[in-house]
Structures are given as C-alpha cells and as structure tokens.
Scaffold this motif. Structure first.
Motif, PDB file in Angstrom:
ATOM      1  N   ALA A  15       0.818  -1.214   0.000  1.00  0.00           N
ATOM      2  CA  ALA A  15       0.000   0.000   0.000  1.00  0.00           C
ATOM      3  C   ALA A  15       0.853   1.266   0.000  1.00  0.00           C
ATOM      4  N   LYS A  16       1.953   1.258   0.737  1.00  0.00           N
ATOM      5  CA  LYS A  16       2.719   2.499   0.925  1.00  0.00           C
ATOM      6  C   LYS A  16       4.176   2.404   0.490  1.00  0.00           C
ATOM      7  N   LYS A  17       4.597   1.231  -0.022  1.00  0.00           N
ATOM      8  CA  LYS A  17       5.981   1.032  -0.468  1.00  0.00           C
ATOM      9  C   LYS A  17       6.988   1.288   0.646  1.00  0.00           C
ATOM     10  N   GLN A  18       6.592   1.033   1.866  1.00  0.00           N
ATOM     11  CA  GLN A  18       7.488   1.256   2.988  1.00  0.00           C
ATOM     12  C   GLN A  18       8.281  -0.011   3.312  1.00  0.00           C
ATOM     13  N   LYS A  19       9.520   0.216   3.756  1.00  0.00           N
ATOM     14  CA  LYS A  19      10.359  -0.883   4.199  1.00  0.00           C
ATOM     15  C   LYS A  19      10.704  -0.682   5.667  1.00  0.00           C
ATOM     16  N   SER A  20      11.148  -1.773   6.298  1.00  0.00           N
ATOM     17  CA  SER A  20      11.479  -1.715   7.711  1.00  0.00           C
ATOM     18  C   SER A  20      12.664  -2.634   7.988  1.00  0.00           C
ATOM     19  N   SER A  21      13.224  -2.517   9.179  1.00  0.00           N
ATOM     20  CA  SER A  21      14.363  -3.360   9.553  1.00  0.00           C
ATOM     21  C   SER A  21      13.960  -4.827   9.535  1.00  0.00           C
ATOM     22  N   ALA A  22      14.887  -5.662   9.110  1.00  0.00           N
ATOM     23  CA  ALA A  22      14.573  -7.077   8.919  1.00  0.00           C
ATOM     24  C   ALA A  22      14.355  -7.815  10.228  1.00  0.00           C
ATOM     25  N   GLY A  23      15.081  -7.424  11.278  1.00  0.00           N
ATOM     26  CA  GLY A  23      14.926  -8.104  12.554  1.00  0.00           C
ATOM     27  C   GLY A  23      15.514  -9.507  12.553  1.00  0.00           C
ATOM     28  N   ASP A  24      14.890 -10.413  13.324  1.00  0.00           N
ATOM     29  CA  ASP A  24      15.420 -11.762  13.507  1.00  0.00           C
ATOM     30  C   ASP A  24      15.432 -12.561  12.208  1.00  0.00           C
ATOM     31  N   TYR A  25      16.428 -13.439  12.091  1.00  0.00           N
ATOM     32  CA  TYR A  25      16.477 -14.372  10.970  1.00  0.00           C
ATOM     33  C   TYR A  25      15.482 -15.510  11.207  1.00  0.00           C
ATOM     34  N   LEU A  26      15.063 -16.137  10.125  1.00  0.00           N
ATOM     35  CA  LEU A  26      14.241 -17.333  10.234  1.00  0.00           C
ATOM     36  C   LEU A  26      15.081 -18.541  10.625  1.00  0.00           C
ATOM     37  N   LEU A  27      16.308 -18.615  10.104  1.00  0.00           N
ATOM     38  CA  LEU A  27      17.240 -19.692  10.401  1.00  0.00           C
ATOM     39  C   LEU A  27      18.526 -19.108  10.972  1.00  0.00           C
ATOM     40  N   SER A  28      19.290 -19.933  11.639  1.00  0.00           N
ATOM     41  CA  SER A  28      20.540 -19.478  12.241  1.00  0.00           C
ATOM     42  C   SER A  28      21.716 -19.734  11.303  1.00  0.00           C
ATOM     43  N   PRO A  29      22.623 -18.764  11.125  1.00  0.00           N
ATOM     44  CA  PRO A  29      23.855 -19.016  10.377  1.00  0.00           C
ATOM     45  C   PRO A  29      24.708 -20.035  11.132  1.00  0.00           C
ATOM     46  N   VAL A  30      25.093 -21.123  10.455  1.00  0.00           N
ATOM     47  CA  VAL A  30      25.855 -22.179  11.128  1.00  0.00           C
ATOM     48  C   VAL A  30      27.178 -22.476  10.433  1.00  0.00           C
ATOM     49  N   GLY A  38      20.149 -40.206  17.052  1.00  0.00           N
ATOM     50  CA  GLY A  38      18.785 -39.874  17.425  1.00  0.00           C
ATOM     51  C   GLY A  38      18.585 -38.428  17.786  1.00  0.00           C
ATOM     52  N   LYS A  39      19.523 -37.560  17.439  1.00  0.00           N
ATOM     53  CA  LYS A  39      19.441 -36.134  17.745  1.00  0.00           C
ATOM     54  C   LYS A  39      19.097 -35.341  16.489  1.00  0.00           C
ATOM     55  N   SER A  40      18.576 -34.130  16.697  1.00  0.00           N
ATOM     56  CA  SER A  40      18.314 -33.185  15.605  1.00  0.00           C
ATOM     57  C   SER A  40      17.503 -33.827  14.480  1.00  0.00           C
ATOM     58  N   THR A  41      16.546 -34.638  14.839  1.00  0.00           N
ATOM     59  CA  THR A  41      15.759 -35.354  13.835  1.00  0.00           C
ATOM     60  C   THR A  41      14.801 -34.450  13.068  1.00  0.00           C
ATOM     61  N   LYS A  42      14.517 -33.275  13.633  1.00  0.00           N
ATOM     62  CA  LYS A  42      13.609 -32.350  12.955  1.00  0.00           C
ATOM     63  C   LYS A  42      14.355 -31.160  12.331  1.00  0.00           C
ATOM     64  N   SER A  43      15.669 -31.193  12.363  1.00  0.00           N
ATOM     65  CA  SER A  43      16.473 -30.075  11.859  1.00  0.00           C
ATOM     66  C   SER A  43      16.388 -29.970  10.341  1.00  0.00           C
ATOM     67  N   PHE A  44      16.655 -28.756   9.865  1.00  0.00           N
ATOM     68  CA  PHE A  44      16.645 -28.520   8.414  1.00  0.00           C
ATOM     69  C   PHE A  44      17.732 -27.506   8.088  1.00  0.00           C
ATOM     70  N   ILE A  45      18.407 -27.707   6.941  1.00  0.00           N
ATOM     71  CA  ILE A  45      19.484 -26.836   6.487  1.00  0.00           C
ATOM     72  C   ILE A  45      19.099 -26.188   5.163  1.00  0.00           C
ATOM     73  N   ALA A  51      20.481 -22.990   9.433  1.00  0.00           N
ATOM     74  CA  ALA A  51      19.786 -24.173   9.944  1.00  0.00           C
ATOM     75  C   ALA A  51      18.795 -23.820  11.036  1.00  0.00           C
ATOM     76  N   THR A  52      17.876 -24.740  11.259  1.00  0.00           N
ATOM     77  CA  THR A  52      16.935 -24.661  12.366  1.00  0.00           C
ATOM     78  C   THR A  52      16.805 -26.032  12.992  1.00  0.00           C
ATOM     79  N   GLU A  53      16.610 -26.082  14.290  1.00  0.00           N
ATOM     80  CA  GLU A  53      16.368 -27.337  14.993  1.00  0.00           C
ATOM     81  C   GLU A  53      14.882 -27.666  15.033  1.00  0.00           C
ATOM     82  N   ASP A  54      14.055 -26.723  14.624  1.00  0.00           N
ATOM     83  CA  ASP A  54      12.605 -26.907  14.650  1.00  0.00           C
ATOM     84  C   ASP A  54      12.086 -27.134  13.237  1.00  0.00           C
ATOM     85  N   PRO A  55      10.952 -27.803  13.096  1.00  0.00           N
ATOM     86  CA  PRO A  55      10.366 -28.005  11.769  1.00  0.00           C
ATOM     87  C   PRO A  55      10.012 -26.663  11.118  1.00  0.00           C
TER      88      PRO A  55
END
Length: 374
Positions: free
Chosen positions: A135-150, A183-190, A210-214
């Motif tokens: 609507a207004k072509k406004q941008k904002s700070s990105a904030g937190d990442y969805l995944l962690s840099p590993v 048996g660890k990190s079974t739900k992780s994704f890269i 990566a994320t440890e959560d689905p």
C-alpha cells in the motif's frame, strides 16, 4: 579518472600473477551478483602490463544507494546459537551446529573487527518490505532471521562444485548425519547457498543456515523449500551491503541493493530430506563476470553483508524476513579448502537424512530486473 555526464571511466592496473588474477573471486561476489544495476557500454582489456579500461554508463535511476546507519553489535553474536545475530537464546548449542560454526577454512570472526573469516551481522542492518509495503511502499528493519547461520565454506576445485551437501566429504553434512544417527536433531533442516565462481580454478562460497525446529507448514519459506523451480526463481532474493571497501567498489555497486537471483542468474536447486541447497552460477551472466573483473585485486580489502530471503509479493506474505545473513570479512583467496571435483555424492536415501533430488532451472533473460527494489 575522468567523469562525464552519466558516464564514468575507470582505469585499473592489469595484474598478471595467478593469485591476483583469482582475487576478484572473493567477497566482492555478493556485490557482483547485482550486475543488473549497471549498464556496461564498453569493456576493453589491453595487453598485460598495460592499463585496462572499464567504461560504465549509468542511466537515470539505474542504481540507488540507500544510506544505512551502521548499528554495532554488543557481542560477537556469530558464536552464539540464536535465531538471529540480534537475539540470544538459552538453548544449548547442538554439537553438530557448534562443529559447523567452528570448522572450515574460514574462521568465525568478530563481527566488527574480524578479517579473513565470516560473521553474523545484525538483521536490523537490512531493510526489507514491511507489512504495509504493497500500500505504501514502505520498508522496515529485517529483525530476527528465520534460520541461524551455522557456517561458511570457501572451496576450490578444478571444476564447478554442485550440490555440495550431498558430497561424502562435506563437513556440515557429516556432522549433521552423525547427530541424526544418534537420534538427535531429527527435525532439523538446512538451507545452503552455494555461490559458484568461475575462473582458472573454480571457487564456491557456501553459506549454511539451519533450524532445529520443523519449518512451519504453509509459511512462505515452507512453500519455497517445497515449491517448483518456477516459483523459486521468481522469489529467491539477495540483499547486499558494502560494509568496507574501496571507493570504486562502492560506486559501482552502491552501499545497499537487492536482486532476485533466480531471475538474474542461473540457479539450480537440490532438495534433500533435510536440506535445500541453492547453487548460483555466476558464469551464467557475462555481465556478472565483467563486474567480477572490476573487483580484481580487492579481495582482502572488502567486507560485505549478504542476506538471503524469499521475496514477499502478496499482503499475507508480508513482512519479509531474512532466511539468514552472513558478513564476509576481507578474505584471503589462498585460504580456500581444496576439494576433489570427482568426490562421489551420498546415495539418495531419505532414511539417511541427506537424500536429494535436483530441480532444474528455467533460465531467464539477463534483462530481467527486480524493479521494486532499485
């Protein structure tokens, strides 16, 4: 240097040593991917030991630099396992992630003062489409990442490296598979981004997130991971900040810019049971290669932030969020890990956690442009 109306001439020394010749293949590559910001009218290369002349014509509004206020980090957040560089978590670091962060030929360095390594810049340094962008072509700070840099790998080979996460010698996939076998990190994704740089020797700058959560079903990232090549090519974007570098680099690229990589360059997508790798072929654009030559000799003096995201195009997809971001800090080309181009890939088996299939890219015209983010 001579300057004329909408035209600038730059004379650069021709360098003949192999190490210097390859030096353009380093941390300027994120900037070079933004080749569509510049129209190159003439590219002349004279004999060795003679000046090389690059002529650029800047059309009105082709390139716009957005001033960004640098926000210093209170701590070296790249050494923490967190959703982004701007937040911390008390969650213990999984062994495979700690190994991925601290391994490789490039060190995890201080975000403000590090050299010859990588760090995790604060997400707020990036400006993305806000919730009311349509609507207004406004941008904002990105904030937190969805995944962690590993981690980051800087690799050298005799030929182009494809689908590095499926290679039996890939250190990140080895650590990840070991964790899953316990048996660890079974739900992780890269999610990995592999920038493939051409030259006498082939280089790859590989960034791992990566994320440890689905991944949340129905989310934009979920749709991107599980979508087809046409959808991915229309959405995969890089946002770029020149943190430190020579005047000519900043002038050529601008201090902040964005590009839809799937429309600008050839991208190949490799989907495994627990990962998505995006291979970006720099050689697919002759203009991108020309700008890489412009960066000849500046590898150790450039620090660049690169953020990757899925572009939001509808109201329900806003605001945009970074998949992740990396700061590449004045790297030394010779620090690359040499790998065997013929190393076999891991057999396709979802049970082993790293099975994969290749999604072919439909190549688009070099004239395509991410006009909204000029």
């Amino acid at each position: 240097m001579m300057a004329t109306d909408k035209c600038q001439l730059y004379s650069l020394p021709w360098v003949t040593t192999s190490d210097s010749h390859d030096s353009f293949l380093s941390n300027f590559l994120g900037s070079a991917l933004l080749w569509h910001r510049i129209n190159i009218d003439v590219f002349l290369v004279q004999q060795p030991h003679q000046p090389s002349v690059f002529v650029f014509r800047r059309a009105a509004n082709i390139m716009r630099a957005t001033n960004q206020k640098h926000r210093s980090s209170a701590a070296d957040s790249a050494t923490k396992y967190s959703i982004s560089a701007s937040t911390e978590t008390s969650t213990p670091i999984p062994d495979w992630i700690a190994e991925s962060i601290n391994g490789g030929s490039l060190r995890n360095v201080d975000v403000d003062n590090g050299i010859n390594g990588w760090a995790s810049p604060p997400g707020d340094l990036f400006s993305l489409r806000s919730v009311n962008y349509l609507a207004k072509k406004q941008k904002s700070s990105a904030g937190d990442y969805l995944l962690s840099p590993v981690g980051m790998d800087w690799l050298k080979s005799t030929s182009k490296l494809d689908n590095v996460l499926a290679r039996s010698d890939n250190r990140v996939s080895q650590a990840f598979k070991k964790a899953q076998s316990q048996g660890k990190s079974t739900k992780s994704f890269i999610v990995a981004v592999n920038l493939q740089i051409p030259g006498k020797d082939h280089y790859s700058a590989v960034f791992y997130f990566a994320t440890e959560d689905p991944i949340s079903p129905g989310s934009l990232l979920y749709r991107f991971i599980n979508g087809d090549d046409a959808f991915r090519n229309q959405r995969f974007k890089i946002v770029n900040r020149i943190v430190k570098g020579p005047w000519i680099v900043k002038k050529a690229v601008g201090n902040y810019a964005a590009c839809l990589l799937g429309k600008a360059l050839t991208c190949n997508y490799h989907r495994g049971a627990s990962y998505l790798e995006i291979d970006v072929d720099i050689a697919s654009s002759t203009i991108a290669n020309a700008i890489l030559h412009l960066a000849l000799g500046y590898a150790t003096s450039v620090t660049i932030d690169m953020g990757f995201l899925v572009e939001a195009q509808t109201e329900d997809e806003l605001p945009e969020k970074l998949i992740g971001a990396v700061r590449v800090c004045q790297i030394d080309i010779s620090s690359a890990t040499v790998v065997d181009a013929l190393t076999p890939t891991i057999p396709t088996a979802a049970a082993r956690g790293m099975g994969y299939s290749k999604v072919n890219h439909h190549k688009l015209s070099d004239d395509d442009d991410d006009a909204d983010d000029k």
